[in-house]
Design a protein around this motif. Structure first.
Motif, PDB file in Angstrom:
ATOM      1  N   VAL B 322       0.885  -1.161   0.000  1.00  0.00           N
ATOM      2  CA  VAL B 322       0.000   0.000   0.000  1.00  0.00           C
ATOM      3  C   VAL B 322       0.925   1.214   0.000  1.00  0.00           C
ATOM      4  O   VAL B 322       1.794   1.320   0.875  1.00  0.00           O
ATOM      5  CB  VAL B 322      -0.900   0.026   1.253  1.00  0.00           C
ATOM      6  CG1 VAL B 322      -1.772   1.275   1.253  1.00  0.00           C
ATOM      7  CG2 VAL B 322      -1.754  -1.221   1.315  1.00  0.00           C
ATOM      8  N   LEU B 348     -10.987   0.102   3.388  1.00  0.00           N
ATOM      9  CA  LEU B 348      -9.726   0.479   4.032  1.00  0.00           C
ATOM     10  C   LEU B 348      -9.869   0.648   5.545  1.00  0.00           C
ATOM     11  O   LEU B 348      -8.983   1.167   6.197  1.00  0.00           O
ATOM     12  CB  LEU B 348      -9.176   1.759   3.401  1.00  0.00           C
ATOM     13  CG  LEU B 348      -8.975   1.687   1.876  1.00  0.00           C
ATOM     14  CD1 LEU B 348      -8.446   3.011   1.342  1.00  0.00           C
ATOM     15  CD2 LEU B 348      -8.032   0.555   1.476  1.00  0.00           C
ATOM     16  N   ILE B 382      -6.931  -4.171   5.310  1.00  0.00           N
ATOM     17  CA  ILE B 382      -7.425  -3.809   3.978  1.00  0.00           C
ATOM     18  C   ILE B 382      -8.131  -5.018   3.379  1.00  0.00           C
ATOM     19  O   ILE B 382      -7.641  -6.145   3.453  1.00  0.00           O
ATOM     20  CB  ILE B 382      -6.252  -3.355   3.086  1.00  0.00           C
ATOM     21  CG1 ILE B 382      -5.764  -1.978   3.547  1.00  0.00           C
ATOM     22  CG2 ILE B 382      -6.641  -3.345   1.617  1.00  0.00           C
ATOM     23  CD1 ILE B 382      -4.650  -1.413   2.744  1.00  0.00           C
ATOM     24  N   LEU B 393      -2.569  -0.281   6.590  1.00  0.00           N
ATOM     25  CA  LEU B 393      -2.667   1.175   6.419  1.00  0.00           C
ATOM     26  C   LEU B 393      -2.779   1.814   7.807  1.00  0.00           C
ATOM     27  O   LEU B 393      -3.556   1.356   8.637  1.00  0.00           O
ATOM     28  CB  LEU B 393      -3.906   1.518   5.579  1.00  0.00           C
ATOM     29  CG  LEU B 393      -4.146   3.000   5.319  1.00  0.00           C
ATOM     30  CD1 LEU B 393      -3.073   3.598   4.411  1.00  0.00           C
ATOM     31  CD2 LEU B 393      -5.529   3.221   4.707  1.00  0.00           C
TER      32      LEU B 393
END
Lengths: 376, 535
Positions: B322, B348, B382, B393
């Protein structure tokens, strides 16, 4: 060897031997002051023996040495005339008359099937008739190496060229510099200092280092010497570093770190072992002042002067670059600091002040820088 | 699925021996690695008569491809082995395939193969002063030998480096006796010739490589990138590569190359990307779905970074990267997902919304993403279709601390008419947010990933300051690449010393106007005159 008297005696003993060989009948004292001339010998890349006059500090002559450079260790005959050089990547020995560069001796230690290296270990019998090396052989079998027993090899210096050892005696591993006592025994600088009788191979311990019995408060000394010197006073020094721990926890941070040495009087065989000065900077080789055995000089990145009785550093001077070795004229008038690069730095022992520099045609690298007192 | 079988290779060799080597050599076909060993190596290596270990010294060892490469190089350069470069490659391939290391046997030591010199090892005390005072722990840990062979390795050292016992940490102890009587037996126990792992790997189905792979990595001076690497089979475990992709800023990236695999999983590739000559040293996992390792400059191995290749064959689904891996609360930014089989709208995590899908490929998705002002600081999983990857993330409030990596590093002076080139070093800044405790530098810090930084140098300590190391040791550029000074004595310096130095590398990240800095330690030292594939 704590007094001026004993160091003088050591020197006179060696000088006397040279005079006997040269057939001179004048007294030793006279000879020492008038009938000899001191030269400084070293080896430079690509592979030349340099003969330097200590009166002028100029190169008198340069002798070509066969083979590849290395290690450049030197032993001189008692009459100062013949210089034996370790050459060809620490394998061959060549002897030269320093007055005319004539080669008078050669020995190749390795054979097709055995590689023999000598780690700076080169010395002569008191009468100059025998040359001693420590051989570290490794057999080269078709598909493997075979480590073999190190040995003291004895060569007849009058045998000319391609000389083979006349005797061999087994010795320990890890022996570096060696020297001969007036008694004829050879001092072996290994894990402990030992002496071997080259007549019968009998070995005795003269100063314990790796196996010293000081208990857990002292670190096993790291003893090491690459260059030989000390002929100006007839001494052999094996320097070491050790640490004295504050307690049994062996804490390196809080320990007192020391330079020390096992110092051998080559005329009497007397050995003293002592911590000399606190470890403050690296010193690669040491010499004793001929006028006072309590004063020693050391060199590496610095040139320094120490009183070992008081355990005090008297003077330190920074050098222009790193120098591996040190030597001194036998009158105590001049210090020479050399090795590593292509110059010898000349200093006043009283102040350590630089008096001059001898520029050489090539790097000295690991080569010795030794005195030859040529009987004239 | 291919299998490497030592047994079958030996059988072929045996057949050829019966047929007569001379006859075979005259034939048009080039000799196999086994045949070359039989013909060219037996001048020195004896035939043991043991079919499982047919040649002295050779058959009692297992090594990595780089390990065998070094051995073969030594045989030619020192021991006068008469084999051509082509024959050497054949023998290398044969030995690496039949006497290699299983994937599990290289785990934890792959840095030794990947030529990453900036790693501080923590070696077993039994080896630290004996082997690892000169070598990396990977040098010996990536070899497997019989007890007799470990003994002979000690003998070899004494033959090759006769002054070995005089080194510091050797001369104050009975080095040779310790090596023979204590260390060699331990090596034989820790790194034995025969292992269950190797037996299992020899019997296992091996990965295949002729697929599309999604690759992602970082090129110092250029930045993060991702691409699709098409791998075409050319026979004999050799492959042709075509690469097309993008840098993180959208600039295109393309190139081609060649690869070879050893031991069924060791991938070695030489490629040209945008005119840069690069190398990949990767290892496939046992399933053959992913390769990991390092991508680095062919001419400056120290400039490189870890790399991942994800197989993108039919049925493969994965998110491998990512970019960037962090988003600040209350901001909107582009995020790129890299992987395989990407289908559907990505999720996300809580407080992070996909505003728009900017592009949607199966291997790469570009998204416009927004994090709520109130989104909790922390890591998000994710999801893309059936793929779910944990903690990929990070949502953050502010950059609380910056770590400069590598934290300990070495660069080496070079050039200046000397034969050894400069060895540079490259740095990146990794940002962290404070965790729940609100304090940076604690266990709950949240790793945000790499961040752009500005770079400066400073003296590491008082001695470095006095010696003016900052002036002489080198410079760092805007990309975090340090270039050391010229080699050779410098008359301007104390004792005419080389342009060595002891420096701190400072990386500063702009955190919404404020600067957050981290430091790494850099030793600039002298050249390494003896270089090996495994140091």
């Amino acid at each position: 060897m704590n007094t001026k008297k004993s160091t003088t005696r050591a020197w006179l003993a060696l000088a006397g031997l040279g005079l006997v060989l040269s057939g001179c009948h004048s007294s030793v004292k006279q000879a020492a002051s008038t009938a000899s001339h001191e030269y400084l010998l070293t080896v430079t890349r690509p592979n030349q023996l340099q003969v330097i006059d200590t009166e002028t500090n100029r190169i008198s002559r340069s002798c070509d040495i066969p083979g590849y450079f290395g290690s450049g260790s030197i032993a001189t005959s008692p009459n100062g005339r013949i210089a034996y050089v370790l050459s060809n990547k620490w394998e061959d020995i060549y002897g030269f008359d320093i007055t005319d560069c004539k080669m008078v001796f050669s020995a190749k230690q390795s054979t097709e099937k055995v590689t023999v290296k000598t780690f700076f270990s080169l010395t002569l019998s008191p009468d100059g008739k025998e040359l001693y090396t420590i051989q570290n052989p490794v057999g080269k079998l078709p598909d493997r190496y075979q480590v073999m027993q190190p040995q003291l090899a004895v060569f007849d210096t009058s045998a000319g060229f391609d000389v083979q050892p006349s005797r061999r005696w087994p010795v320990d591993r890890r022996i570096t510099k060696i020297a001969t006592l007036a008694s004829g025994e050879v001092v072996l600088g290994g894990a402990d200092l030992k002496a071997i009788d080259p007549q019968n191979g009998k070995v005795r311990v003269i100063s314990k280092l790796q196996n010293w019995e000081r208990g857990p408060r002292w670190l096993t000394p790291d003893a090491f010497a690459v260059s030989s010197q000390g002929e100006h006073v007839g001494e052999y020094i094996m320097p070491y570093v050790t640490a004295e721990f504050k307690d049994d926890s062996m804490n390196f941070e809080t320990a007192d770190w020391w330079w020390g040495m096992s110092r051998v009087d080559l005329s009497t065989g007397e050995v003293e072992q002592l911590e000399t000065v606190p470890f403050q900077f690296i010193v690669f080789s040491w010499v004793t002042d001929p006028h006072d055995a309590n004063i020693i000089y050391g060199a590496f990145n610095t040139l320094s002067k120490h009183d070992i009785k008081e355990k005090k550093t008297l003077a330190v001077t920074d050098m222009d670059h790193t120098y591996y070795t040190i030597n001194m004229t036998s009158d105590g008038g001049t210090l020479y600091v050399g090795g590593t690069s292509s110059d010898i730095s000349v200093h006043d022992p009283a102040t350590l002040e630089k008096k001059g520099s001898i520029q050489l045609p090539g790097d000295m690298s690991t080569a010795d820088m030794r005195l030859a007192r040529l009987q004239e | 699925m291919k299998q490497i079988s030592k047994k079958s290779a030996l059988l072929i060799g045996g057949f050829l021996a019966l047929a007569g080597n001379g006859t075979f050599a005259a034939a048009a076909q080039p000799m196999s690695g086994e045949q070359i060993i039989q013909q060219q190596c037996t001048a020195c290596h004896t035939k043991t008569g043991d079919a499982s270990k047919p040649y002295s010294r050779i058959s009692q060892q297992r090594k990595t491809p780089e390990g065998w490469q070094m051995t073969l190089h030594r045989m030619v350069s020192i021991h006068q082995a008469k084999i051509s470069d082509a024959e050497r490659k054949q023998v290398l391939k044969y030995l690496a395939d039949t006497q290699g290391l299983a994937p599990a046997e290289t785990a934890g030591l792959r840095y030794g193969l990947e030529r990453d010199g900036n790693l501080v090892e923590n070696n077993d005390p039994a080896y630290a002063e004996m082997c690892a005072r000169c070598h990396s722990g990977a040098r010996f840990g990536l070899q497997r030998r019989t007890r007799a062979e470990w003994d002979l390795l000690v003998q070899f050292h004494m033959g090759q480096i006769p002054t070995l016992e005089l080194h510091s940490l050797a001369r104050d102890r009975p080095w040779f006796e310790l090596a023979m009587n204590e260390v060699a037996p331990k090596l034989a126990e820790d790194f034995p010739f025969e292992t269950a792992a190797w037996k299992a790997w020899q019997a296992a189905d091996k990965p295949t490589f002729a697929h599309a792979w999604t690759i992602a990595g970082y090129i110092p001076g250029k930045g993060d990138f991702d691409a699709v690497m098409q791998v075409r089979d050319q026979g004999d475990d050799r492959y042709a590569l075509e690469i097309a992709g993008h840098y993180a800023d959208g600039r295109p990236l393309s190139g081609s190359g060649q690869a070879i695999t050893y031991t069924g999983y060791e991938w070695r590739a030489a490629l040209t990307l945008d005119g840069m000559k690069l190398r990949q040293i990767l290892a496939a996992n046992e399933q053959g779905t992913q390769m990991t390792g390092r991508l680095f400059m062919a001419g400056a191995n120290e400039l490189g970074a870890e790399m991942v290749a994800q197989r993108a064959a039919k049925g493969d689904h994965a998110v491998t990267r990512v970019m960037p891996s962090h988003i600040r609360q209350g901001t909107r930014q582009e995020i790129t997902l890299v992987g395989a089989g990407l289908q559907g709208t990505p999720e996300l995590g809580e407080g992070v919304r996909v505003i728009k899908t900017l592009s949607a490929g199966t291997n790469r998705m570009r998204l416009l993403v927004e994090a709520d002002k109130q989104a909790a600081v922390g890591l998000r999983d994710i999801r893309v279709g059936q793929i779910q990857v944990p903690a990929m993330l990070a949502v953050f409030d502010q950059v609380a601390r910056v770590e400069v990596v590598p934290g300990e590093s070495i660069a080496r002076v070079g050039g200046n008419g000397m034969p050894v080139a400069k060895v540079k070093s490259a740095y990146r800044a990794v940002g962290y947010a404070s965790g729940a405790d609100g304090k940076p530098g604690t266990a709950d810090d949240i790793r945000l990933g790499h961040m752009p930084a500005t770079w400066t140098l400073k003296a590491f300590d008082e001695t470095a300051e006095q010696d003016n190391d900052l002036k002489y040791a080198g410079t760092i550029d805007a990309n975090g690449i340090f270039t050391p000074g010229d080699a050779g004595p410098n008359p301007e310096r104390k004792m005419s010393t080389n342009n060595v130095g002891n420096l701190s590398v400072v990386g500063s990240v702009d955190d919404g106007g404020g600067q957050v800095s981290g430091e790494a330690h850099l030793l600039v030292t002298v050249q390494r005159f003896v270089r090996s594939s495994v140091q």
